[in-house]
Design an enzyme around this catalytic site. Structure first.
Site, PDB file in Angstrom:
ATOM      1  CG  HIS A  47      13.705   0.037  -7.264  1.00 39.96           C
ATOM      2  ND1 HIS A  47      12.535  -0.669  -7.419  1.00 39.96           N
ATOM      3  CD2 HIS A  47      13.940   0.054  -5.928  1.00 39.96           C
ATOM      4  CE1 HIS A  47      12.088  -1.057  -6.246  1.00 39.96           C
ATOM      5  NE2 HIS A  47      12.922  -0.635  -5.318  1.00 39.96           N
TER       6      HIS A  47
HETATM    7  P1  TYD Z   1       7.100  -0.631  -7.169  1.00 39.98           P
HETATM    8  O1  TYD Z   1       8.148   0.165  -6.464  1.00 39.98           O
HETATM    9  O2  TYD Z   1       7.043  -0.547  -8.663  1.00 39.98           O
HETATM   10  O3  TYD Z   1       7.186  -2.161  -6.742  1.00 39.98           O
HETATM   11  P2  TYD Z   1       8.408  -3.199  -6.944  1.00 39.98           P
HETATM   12  O4  TYD Z   1       9.623  -2.575  -6.319  1.00 39.98           O
HETATM   13  O5  TYD Z   1       7.963  -4.422  -6.232  1.00 39.98           O
HETATM   14  O6  TYD Z   1       8.605  -3.466  -8.378  1.00 39.98           O
HETATM   15  O7  TYD Z   1       5.695  -0.195  -6.556  1.00 39.98           O
HETATM   16  C1  TYD Z   1       4.455  -0.556  -7.129  1.00 39.98           C
HETATM   17  C2  TYD Z   1       3.444   0.553  -6.856  1.00 39.98           C
HETATM   18  O8  TYD Z   1       3.184   0.686  -5.470  1.00 39.98           O
HETATM   19  C3  TYD Z   1       3.936   1.896  -7.345  1.00 39.98           C
HETATM   20  O9  TYD Z   1       2.808   2.577  -7.903  1.00 39.98           O
HETATM   21  C4  TYD Z   1       4.368   2.617  -6.089  1.00 39.98           C
HETATM   22  C5  TYD Z   1       3.468   2.008  -5.033  1.00 39.98           C
HETATM   23  N1  TYD Z   1       4.080   1.938  -3.700  1.00 39.98           N
HETATM   24  C6  TYD Z   1       3.543   2.687  -2.653  1.00 39.98           C
HETATM   25  O10 TYD Z   1       2.574   3.450  -2.833  1.00 39.98           O
HETATM   26  N2  TYD Z   1       4.082   2.575  -1.409  1.00 39.98           N
HETATM   27  C7  TYD Z   1       5.128   1.757  -1.153  1.00 39.98           C
HETATM   28  O11 TYD Z   1       5.582   1.675   0.005  1.00 39.98           O
HETATM   29  C8  TYD Z   1       5.680   0.982  -2.249  1.00 39.98           C
HETATM   30  C9  TYD Z   1       6.842   0.055  -2.027  1.00 39.98           C
HETATM   31  C10 TYD Z   1       5.118   1.101  -3.499  1.00 39.98           C
END
Ligand code: TYD
Length: 139
Positions: A47
């Site tokens: 992303h």
């Molecule tokens: P995600 O953005 O998919 O992680 P990555 O970028 O590492 O692939 O986030 C994983 C999960 O955690 C998703 O359900 C959103 C949650 N999340 C939060 O609640 N707070 C945060 O600060 C972040 C980064 C993710």
């Protein structure tokens, strides 16, 4: 440069690295999270963010990053805790090759906000290539 060298303070007891707002970290920190226990055959991220700035540091183990600004893709190996990776707005990121012991610390300039995410690579490319304002088109 996308990377920043973090200076360890060491003495006979061991090592310490400090990260401060607007010093080692080029923004005001509003959120901290860390990623660990990632399976080595999964890619994370995939992303971009519209406005968020981040600094990522692999404080244990290692992982690889791809950063893509829509024009150029760069690969980084984060394999030491003295290497910070700065990730600005509108940069597509993917993280992979996590070692089992990897702990990836991320400092962020804003609270979590799902509306700041661009999760489609096609949409990201369209936004990254769009002119910033009508004035730019005539330059
Ligand atoms: P995600 O953005 O998919 O992680 P990555 O970028 O590492 O692939 O986030 C994983 C999960 O955690 C998703 O359900 C959103 C949650 N999340 C939060 O609640 N707070 C945060 O600060 C972040 C980064 C993710």
């Amino acid at each position: 440069m996308d990377t920043v060298e973090l200076i360890p303070k060491g003495d006979e007891r061991g090592m310490l690295i400090a990260l401060e707002n607007l010093k080692e970290v080029p923004f005001e920190i509003r959120r901290v999270y860390y990623i660990y226990g990632t399976k080595s055959d999964f890619r994370r991220g995939k992303h971009a963010h519209r406005n968020l700035q981040q600094l990522a540091v692999c404080v244990a183990g290692s992982c690889r990053f791809v950063l893509d600004d829509g024009r150029e893709r760069k690969e980084y190996l984060l394999n030491r805790n003295t290497l910070g990776l700065k990730i600005g707005p509108m940069v597509w990121r993917e993280m992979y090759d996590f070692t089992p012991d990897c702990v990836l610390l991320v400092l962020a300039s804003q609270p979590y906000d799902e509306s700041d995410y661009v999760r489609s690579y096609g949409e990201f490319l369209a936004l990254a290539k769009a002119p910033k304002s009508p004035i730019n088109e005539s330059l």
